[in-house]
Motif scaffolding. Structure first.
Motif, PDB file in Angstrom:
ATOM      1  N   GLU A 118       0.820  -1.227   0.000  1.00  0.00           N
ATOM      2  CA  GLU A 118       0.000   0.000   0.000  1.00  0.00           C
ATOM      3  C   GLU A 118       0.848   1.268   0.000  1.00  0.00           C
ATOM      4  O   GLU A 118       0.395   2.327  -0.401  1.00  0.00           O
ATOM      5  N   LEU A 119       2.064   1.138   0.503  1.00  0.00           N
ATOM      6  CA  LEU A 119       2.883   2.339   0.678  1.00  0.00           C
ATOM      7  C   LEU A 119       3.988   2.516  -0.363  1.00  0.00           C
ATOM      8  O   LEU A 119       4.558   3.594  -0.465  1.00  0.00           O
ATOM      9  N   GLU A 120       4.249   1.466  -1.106  1.00  0.00           N
ATOM     10  CA  GLU A 120       5.339   1.546  -2.079  1.00  0.00           C
ATOM     11  C   GLU A 120       5.135   2.726  -3.025  1.00  0.00           C
ATOM     12  O   GLU A 120       4.073   2.874  -3.638  1.00  0.00           O
ATOM     13  N   GLY A 121       6.141   3.563  -3.109  1.00  0.00           N
ATOM     14  CA  GLY A 121       6.076   4.708  -4.024  1.00  0.00           C
ATOM     15  C   GLY A 121       5.460   5.946  -3.399  1.00  0.00           C
ATOM     16  O   GLY A 121       5.588   7.049  -3.907  1.00  0.00           O
ATOM     17  N   ARG A 122       4.776   5.763  -2.287  1.00  0.00           N
ATOM     18  CA  ARG A 122       4.194   6.946  -1.621  1.00  0.00           C
ATOM     19  C   ARG A 122       5.271   7.655  -0.810  1.00  0.00           C
ATOM     20  O   ARG A 122       6.307   7.085  -0.476  1.00  0.00           O
ATOM     21  N   HIS A 123       4.976   8.910  -0.484  1.00  0.00           N
ATOM     22  CA  HIS A 123       5.962   9.666   0.278  1.00  0.00           C
ATOM     23  C   HIS A 123       5.807   9.373   1.765  1.00  0.00           C
ATOM     24  O   HIS A 123       4.688   9.181   2.249  1.00  0.00           O
ATOM     25  N   VAL A 124       6.930   9.343   2.434  1.00  0.00           N
ATOM     26  CA  VAL A 124       6.933   8.999   3.865  1.00  0.00           C
ATOM     27  C   VAL A 124       6.100   9.984   4.676  1.00  0.00           C
ATOM     28  O   VAL A 124       5.645   9.683   5.792  1.00  0.00           O
ATOM     29  N   LEU A 125       5.810  11.136   4.104  1.00  0.00           N
ATOM     30  CA  LEU A 125       4.959  12.139   4.764  1.00  0.00           C
ATOM     31  C   LEU A 125       3.632  11.529   5.199  1.00  0.00           C
ATOM     32  O   LEU A 125       3.083  11.888   6.237  1.00  0.00           O
ATOM     33  N   CYS A 126       3.121  10.542   4.429  1.00  0.00           N
ATOM     34  CA  CYS A 126       1.805   9.975   4.725  1.00  0.00           C
ATOM     35  C   CYS A 126       1.790   9.231   6.058  1.00  0.00           C
ATOM     36  O   CYS A 126       0.725   8.912   6.567  1.00  0.00           O
ATOM     37  N   LEU A 127       2.977   8.962   6.630  1.00  0.00           N
ATOM     38  CA  LEU A 127       3.014   8.253   7.912  1.00  0.00           C
ATOM     39  C   LEU A 127       3.063   9.228   9.089  1.00  0.00           C
ATOM     40  O   LEU A 127       3.145   8.813  10.241  1.00  0.00           O
ATOM     41  N   PHE A 128       3.055  10.514   8.784  1.00  0.00           N
ATOM     42  CA  PHE A 128       3.164  11.524   9.841  1.00  0.00           C
ATOM     43  C   PHE A 128       1.869  12.338   9.916  1.00  0.00           C
ATOM     44  O   PHE A 128       1.186  12.540   8.903  1.00  0.00           O
ATOM     45  N   ALA A 129       1.589  12.805  11.130  1.00  0.00           N
ATOM     46  CA  ALA A 129       0.387  13.613  11.334  1.00  0.00           C
ATOM     47  C   ALA A 129       0.460  14.896  10.502  1.00  0.00           C
ATOM     48  O   ALA A 129      -0.576  15.493  10.189  1.00  0.00           O
ATOM     49  N   ASP A 130       1.673  15.304  10.141  1.00  0.00           N
ATOM     50  CA  ASP A 130       1.831  16.502   9.305  1.00  0.00           C
ATOM     51  C   ASP A 130       1.063  16.394   7.996  1.00  0.00           C
ATOM     52  O   ASP A 130       0.749  17.395   7.372  1.00  0.00           O
ATOM     53  N   SER A 131       0.783  15.134   7.574  1.00  0.00           N
ATOM     54  CA  SER A 131       0.090  14.971   6.294  1.00  0.00           C
ATOM     55  C   SER A 131      -1.343  15.486   6.366  1.00  0.00           C
ATOM     56  O   SER A 131      -2.025  15.565   5.355  1.00  0.00           O
ATOM     57  N   LYS A 132      -1.791  15.830   7.589  1.00  0.00           N
ATOM     58  CA  LYS A 132      -3.115  16.438   7.701  1.00  0.00           C
ATOM     59  C   LYS A 132      -3.083  17.886   7.213  1.00  0.00           C
ATOM     60  O   LYS A 132      -4.106  18.477   6.884  1.00  0.00           O
ATOM     61  N   PHE A 133      -1.893  18.462   7.258  1.00  0.00           N
ATOM     62  CA  PHE A 133      -1.770  19.879   6.852  1.00  0.00           C
ATOM     63  C   PHE A 133      -1.029  20.022   5.519  1.00  0.00           C
ATOM     64  O   PHE A 133      -1.204  20.996   4.808  1.00  0.00           O
ATOM     65  N   TYR A 134      -0.139  19.060   5.268  1.00  0.00           N
ATOM     66  CA  TYR A 134       0.625  19.134   4.018  1.00  0.00           C
ATOM     67  C   TYR A 134       0.146  18.030   3.092  1.00  0.00           C
ATOM     68  O   TYR A 134      -0.209  16.957   3.557  1.00  0.00           O
TER      69      TYR A 134
END
Lengths: 762, 123
Positions: free
Chosen positions: A433-449
């Protein structure tokens, strides 16, 4: 023949080029021919001259005879005329007289340039002309009928004529004598000339043939024989036989021969090297014929397979192949023969000792040679290494899979490449599910970025790299279900052959945070729950001991004092334990402000004054103008602690000094005592928890053994240092160093406190 | 000087009362909860309120807020008595409007003096 050879040798020593030899071959006969022709021409001309001479002599004789006859005829005609006076004789006379000068001219022209003969002719002419004159005079006398004169003349003339005729005969004789001799001798001379000519022609032809033969022989010696040597050399080279010695000379052939020798040497050298390479090769190099038998093999076969060269040659190739690989090997060999080119294949070769080794074959089929040329490279070590790498990879993979730390492998821009099961567990995602996605998606910051905006992902990745590279940093993680949770992240760079990669180490610290929260709660509770009863106990005892509730009997007073002192000790211990706990968890909140050091010194002195007096210790504090950037209460706590220690360990009546120094943005406060000092070995341990120089100190001197550890924590949290200089038996100097005045005035440790501070000051 | 002590611990209240009255000469009234304390403060208009931090139902800060919300009690200086001695918390309490903070266990011999100093300082 020997002399010829020596001549040839000498010629060869002249180092003639082939072109020169060719020139000799052409020019020598040519020159000879020219000479021959010249000589021949001379001889022919001589013969011709001889003939001409003979003809001329004949002509002169003939003409002399003609002249003699003409004079005779003229005399006869005159005699006839004188007798008959016939016109016939007259005509005859005139004709002959007229003819005589012509005959003289003719004779003169025949004689040509010969001076002696010319003189003779001149004499003949004179005599003749005298005779003619005399005849003419006689004729005239006859004509005029003067018989007397005529007779006289005739008598006289006769005599004269006889003289003239004699002279003429004499001269003519003289003239023709040489010619007659020439005429007489000429046929003999001509015959000799012809003979000489014949001999010369014949000799010349013979000589020409000899010279031609000699030249041919010379040419054969110097060119053809040597060319034959060269030809022979080429055969010898082809058959790897030693070459003939260098042919002599300095011409094209000797150059060619020399070059040929050099080439042969180079070839031999190259062959030798090639042989050396083959003989010393680590790999087995061999050729196999159409029957699949080894034709040749290099010595490496012994090292590699245990067979000597002798043992292998003639052996069938397939016999060496491990049975399980024979099928594949036959297929590979067929493929090589079919495509007539290079092909590589791997199989296992069974060594002489029965062991097997993996071999990589590079083979080439030569249709011309009807043979397969092979290089067999032993790859068992490589195979083993590859297997080791595989095993190592598998081990690392296994370690990764069993790690309690979540590992997310990302590329240099933060795109996820893989993750271990623990990371999957932490975030609730599968790797797919995560291959190729940016590691940002694993951080709460992805709610804002947004993960979709490259600017956002780049900024986030840059921040993460700056903050967490090789150090642990706390973040809020985000699970697949959108739940936020605390994580600790450490970023480490990984240099792979595919370029830089990063390992994002993730630890779910939810539980630890919960434990910390519980601990904090526990500490708060304990502190409250312990302090509350202690407040009552201490209060009660103090009120009693100070006599606030009336004077106590002496024994009671003593017991109450003991109870009070130990209560205070218990309170101190609790305070210290709480402080230590807070220091270690970083929860000992401090407010740093610029504070006058003197105030701190005064407050500390006040705190220990009573205690010092009780021990009969004087405290000598040197005044200070320094301003420190500190939490004043905490620095007072440190200084009180150091002073208390100094007082405790000073002999009665001694003094404790406090000195301050200001250096390079730091203020150092020294507490100098004259106590027993600190043993060298103990200096480092002194600032650790529950460390006292002597085990009995806590009983005798009081204190918990936590004081210096707390001091160290407080000073270090100020960005300072604490230490001790001491000589055993001579006292100690405990010192701490904290930052001097901060130009930015009040600063607080965190935002929350900053808000609190600003609220209080308003 | 009239002081109101609000603390759910009866023993602490008792010690503080004795300390302030015997050694400091204060007139002391006391309450065992925030609610009662507010009522007493309204009724008696003390010069100072010593307020405990941790109490069931209505804790120190809540009580302080209620006192400040009440016109009758708004101007009465409040000094917290707390077993939590964290600097940041003291600052927080000051920000909430506390006149001062005294840590427990307090020294009964100097309690009255400290209260007086805080009141003096604030004036």
């Amino acid at each position: 023949m020997n002399s010829m050879n020596s001549i040839i040798d000498q010629i060869q020593r002249l180092n003639l080029k082939i072109v020169h030899k060719g020139a000799i071959l052409v020019l020598v006969p040519l020159v000879f021919e020219l000479i021959f022709i010249c000589v021949l021409t001379g001889l022919v001309q001589g013969a011709e001259q001889e003939i001409k001479q003979q003809v001329r002599s004949k002509a002169i004789i003939s003409q002399s005879n003609t002249l003699s006859k003409s004079i005779y005829d003229a005399g006869v005609a005159l005699v006839g005329y004188s007798v008959t006076k016939s016109a016939l004789f007259d005509e005859r006379f005139n004709k002959v007289v007229k003819q005589i000068p012509e005959d003289l001219d003719e004779l003169r022209s025949i004689v040509g340039e010969n001076p002696r003969q010319q003189d003779v002719v001149e004499n003949i002419k004179k005599i003749t002309m005298n005779g003619v004159e005399m005849l003419n005079q006689t004729k005239s006398a006859i004509d005029s009928n003067r018989v007397d004169i005529a007779h006289f003349r005739a008598r006289h003339m006769y005599k004269e004529m006889r003289n003239i005729a004699d002279n003429l005969q004499e001269e003519l004789k003289q003239l023709t004598e040489t010619e007659r001799k020439i005429e007489r001798e000429s046929p003999e001379k001509q015959s000799r000339s012809r003979t000489i000519l014949l001999v010369f022609i014949f000799g010349g032809v013979i000589t020409n043939i000899v010279i031609a033969l000699l030249l041919l022989w010379f040419f054969a010696r110097s060119v053809k024989d040597r060319l034959d040597v060269l030809t022979d050399n080429s055969y010898r080279l082809a058959q790897s036989q030693p070459l003939n010695p260098l042919v002599g000379g300095n011409d094209e052939i000797s150059h060619l021969d020399s070059v040929f020798h050099s080439m042969a040497e180079a070839l031999t050298e190259a062959t030798r090297k090639e042989r050396a390479v083959i003989d010393n090769a680590v790999d087995v190099i061999c050729s196999i014929d159409t029957d699949g038998k080894f034709v040749a093999v290099n010595p490496a076969c012994f090292e590699n397979w245990g067979y000597t060269q002798m043992e292998i040659v003639g052996k069938r190739f397939i016999e060496l192949i491990a049975p399980q690989d024979i099928g594949e090997t036959i297929k590979a060999v067929r493929a090589i023969r079919a495509q007539e080119g290079d092909l590589q294949f791997e199989n296992r070769v069974r060594r002489k000792d029965g062991s097997e080794t993996t071999v990589s074959w590079s083979a080439y089929w030569s249709e011309k040679e009807k043979a397969m040329f092979c290089v067999a490279h032993d790859i068992s070590i490589r195979k083993t290494a590859e297997e080791a790498v595989k095993a190592s990879e598998s081990r690392i993979r296994s370690i990764m899979n069993h790690m309690i730390v979540g590992l997310v492998i990302v590329d240099s821009s933060g795109r996820i490449e893989s993750m271990n099961p623990q990371a999957e567990k932490i975030f609730g995602f599968t790797t797919a599910e995560l291959e190729g996605r940016h590691v940002l998606c694993l951080f709460a910051d992805s709610k804002f970025y947004s993960e979709a905006k490259i600017q956002d992902t780049d900024t986030f990745w840059q921040t993460l790299s700056d903050q967490a590279a090789n150090k642990i940093k706390e973040y809020e993680g985000l699970t697949k279900r959108g739940e936020e949770f605390p994580i600790e992240v450490l970023l480490s760079e990984l240099n792979t052959h595919e370029g830089a990669r990063f390992i994002v180490n993730v630890v779910d610290v939810s539980e630890r945070k919960e434990v910390e929260r519980l601990k904090k709660e526990f500490v708060a509770t304990v502190s409250h729950e312990l302090r509350t009863p202690l407040t009552s106990i201490r209060g009660s005892l103090t009120l009693l001991s100070v006599g606030a509730l009336g004077a106590l009997p002496e024994q009671a007073q003593k017991v109450v004092s003991i109870a009070e002192r130990n209560t205070l000790r218990l309170i101190g211990l609790i305070n210290d334990i709480l402080d230590i706990e807070k220091l270690e968890s970083g929860k000992l909140d401090m407010v740093f402000v610029n504070t006058g050091l003197q105030d701190i010194l005064d407050r500390s002195e006040q705190s220990v004054q009573a205690f010092a007096q009780a021990d009969n210790i004087s405290i000598d504090i040197k005044p200070s103008q320094a301003i420190v950037y500190a939490d004043a209460d905490r620095i007072v706590q440190v200084l009180v602690n150091l002073l208390s220690n100094a007082i405790k360990f000073s002999p009665p009546g001694a003094s404790v000094e406090v000195i301050t120094e200001e250096t390079f943005g730091f203020v150092t406060v020294k507490v100098v005592d004259k106590g027993r000092g600190v043993p060298e070995a103990f200096k480092k341990l002194l600032f650790q928890r529950f460390q006292q120089v002597e085990a009995s100190d806590s009983k005798k001197k009081g204190g918990t053994g936590l004081g210096l550890a707390i001091c160290k924590g407080i000073v270090e949290q100020h960005g300072g240092h604490i230490g001790v200089d001491s000589e055993e038996g001579k006292g100690s100097t405990f010192w701490f160093k904290i930052p001097a005045m901060h130009t930015d005035s009040t600063l607080v440790v965190n935002v929350q406190e900053a808000e609190a501070g600003s609220g209080a000051s308003s | 000087m009239r002081a109101l002590i609000i603390d759910d611990e009866e023993d602490t209240r008792e010690i503080a009362k004795m300390s302030l009255s015997i050694l400091g000469g204060f007139e002391v009234i006391d309450a065992d909860s925030g609610k009662q304390g507010i009522a007493l403060a309204e009724a008696n208009k003390p010069d100072v309120i010593l307020l405990d931090m941790m109490m069931p139902f209505m804790d120190g800060p809540a009580t302080l807020e209620a006192l400040h919300d009440n016109d009758a009690t708004r101007d009465i200086p409040v000094i917290f008595l707390t077993a939590k001695a964290m600097t940041s918390e003291i600052e927080k309490l000051r920000r909430m409007g506390a006149r001062g903070v005294l840590t427990k266990p307090f020294d009964p011999t100097t309690l009255a003096l400290q209260v007086q100093e805080i009141l003096k300082g604030s004036n």
